[in-house]
Design an enzyme around this catalytic site. Structure first.
Site, mmCIF file in Angstrom:
data_model
loop_
_atom_site.group_PDB
_atom_site.id
_atom_site.type_symbol
_atom_site.label_atom_id
_atom_site.label_comp_id
_atom_site.label_asym_id
_atom_site.label_seq_id
_atom_site.Cartn_x
_atom_site.Cartn_y
_atom_site.Cartn_z
ATOM 1 N N HIS A 22 -4.682 -11.722 3.157
ATOM 2 C CA HIS A 22 -5.688 -10.739 3.609
ATOM 3 C C HIS A 22 -7.074 -11.391 3.672
ATOM 4 O O HIS A 22 -7.834 -11.177 4.606
ATOM 5 C CB HIS A 22 -5.760 -9.550 2.632
ATOM 6 N N LYS A 46 3.588 6.701 -0.758
ATOM 7 C CA LYS A 46 3.852 5.319 -1.128
ATOM 8 C C LYS A 46 3.435 5.089 -2.577
ATOM 9 O O LYS A 46 2.275 5.320 -2.936
ATOM 10 C CB LYS A 46 3.032 4.395 -0.198
ATOM 11 N N ARG A 95 2.071 -12.316 10.656
ATOM 12 C CA ARG A 95 2.700 -13.456 9.992
ATOM 13 C C ARG A 95 3.936 -13.945 10.717
ATOM 14 O O ARG A 95 4.318 -15.107 10.584
ATOM 15 C CB ARG A 95 3.135 -13.053 8.568
ATOM 16 N N SER A 133 1.916 -8.763 -0.194
ATOM 17 C CA SER A 133 1.619 -8.003 -1.410
ATOM 18 C C SER A 133 2.905 -7.723 -2.172
ATOM 19 O O SER A 133 2.912 -7.695 -3.405
ATOM 20 C CB SER A 133 0.925 -6.682 -1.056
HETATM 21 P P1 ADP Z 1 0.307 -2.261 5.271
HETATM 22 O O1 ADP Z 1 0.871 -1.569 4.060
HETATM 23 O O2 ADP Z 1 -0.484 -1.376 6.168
HETATM 24 O O3 ADP Z 1 1.250 -3.163 6.024
HETATM 25 P P2 ADP Z 1 -0.811 -4.540 3.918
HETATM 26 O O4 ADP Z 1 -1.797 -4.369 2.814
HETATM 27 O O5 ADP Z 1 0.561 -5.022 3.538
HETATM 28 O O6 ADP Z 1 -0.811 -3.173 4.665
HETATM 29 O O7 ADP Z 1 -1.375 -5.525 5.018
HETATM 30 C C1 ADP Z 1 -2.553 -5.248 5.726
HETATM 31 C C2 ADP Z 1 -2.657 -6.191 6.911
HETATM 32 O O8 ADP Z 1 -2.718 -7.530 6.464
HETATM 33 C C3 ADP Z 1 -1.458 -6.144 7.874
HETATM 34 O O9 ADP Z 1 -1.943 -6.325 9.188
HETATM 35 C C4 ADP Z 1 -0.636 -7.326 7.469
HETATM 36 O O10 ADP Z 1 0.161 -7.807 8.540
HETATM 37 C C5 ADP Z 1 -1.735 -8.305 7.116
HETATM 38 N N1 ADP Z 1 -1.275 -9.343 6.201
HETATM 39 C C6 ADP Z 1 -0.639 -9.199 5.028
HETATM 40 N N2 ADP Z 1 -0.347 -10.390 4.477
HETATM 41 C C7 ADP Z 1 -0.817 -11.327 5.347
HETATM 42 C C8 ADP Z 1 -0.792 -12.772 5.380
HETATM 43 N N3 ADP Z 1 -0.221 -13.489 4.402
HETATM 44 N N4 ADP Z 1 -1.357 -13.375 6.432
HETATM 45 C C9 ADP Z 1 -1.909 -12.649 7.432
HETATM 46 N N5 ADP Z 1 -1.951 -11.304 7.483
HETATM 47 C C10 ADP Z 1 -1.404 -10.646 6.455
#
Ligand code: ADP
Length: 158
Positions: A22, A46, A95, A133
């Site tokens: 992120h 969630k 990703r 995450s």
């Molecule tokens: P959600 O629950 O809405 O998917 P996340 O907190 O998991 O939210 O992720 C928020 C954003 O960050 C999403 O667009 C996700 O694809 C992106 N993201 C998560 N991990 C990575 C990473 N390692 N590299 C690039 N983008 C990421």
């Protein structure tokens, strides 16, 4: 474009917790926008490891010296949050092709709900594309070392 902040974006997510993946997306988006709102969606269905308050505090701490970044929580639809905030862009990270397939329909849906919002995608750097995450939560719940996956400034708070 009917918007008060033409070069602003919302980066929505659960951020449970905020990872290095992120963090990199935010850093790379900063030159593109004048203002970036990291928006934590509070989806009541969630179950999260960290409370909304804790996630807000962690991200605020991380970007306390970055004036372009603010942190917010929102309920309901992301596209409606953009409308309320008068923000024309959504930022998402990609990703993998699995991310793309999922994000494509979400972006189309968001544009259908609010035609003034467009999604901008940044592709993760290869050395960060394995970070999620979900994996970080798994490590933390099993008392492992997640330091390679989360920003150093918030490691001690997790
Ligand atoms: P959600 O629950 O809405 O998917 P996340 O907190 O998991 O939210 O992720 C928020 C954003 O960050 C999403 O667009 C996700 O694809 C992106 N993201 C998560 N991990 C990575 C990473 N390692 N590299 C690039 N983008 C990421």
């Amino acid at each position: 474009m009917n918007t008060a902040y033409p070069r602003s974006a919302v980066f929505p997510g659960s951020f449970d917790p905020f990872t290095l993946g992120h963090y990199e997306i935010v850093q790379r988006a900063l030159p593109l926008f004048d203002r970036l709102v990291i928006a934590i969606g509070s989806n009541s269905q969630k179950k999260t490891l960290y409370s909304l308050e804790k996630r807000l505090a962690l991200i605020q701490k991380l970007f306390k010296d970055e004036p372009k970044v603010s942190v917010a929580a929102f309920g309901g639809l992301t596209a409606e949050f953009c409308r309320e905030q008068k923000i024309p862009f959504l930022l998402r990270g990609l990703r993998s092709s699995a991310d793309f397939d999922y994000e494509k329909s979400i972006a189309q849906l968001n544009h259908a709900i609010n035609t003034e919002v467009d999604t901008v995608f940044l592709i993760s750097s290869p050395h960060l594309s394995h970070i999620s995450s979900t994996i970080v939560r798994e490590i933390i719940m099993n008392k492992g070392d997640a330091s390679a996956f989360v920003p150093a400034a918030i490691q001690a708070d997790l």
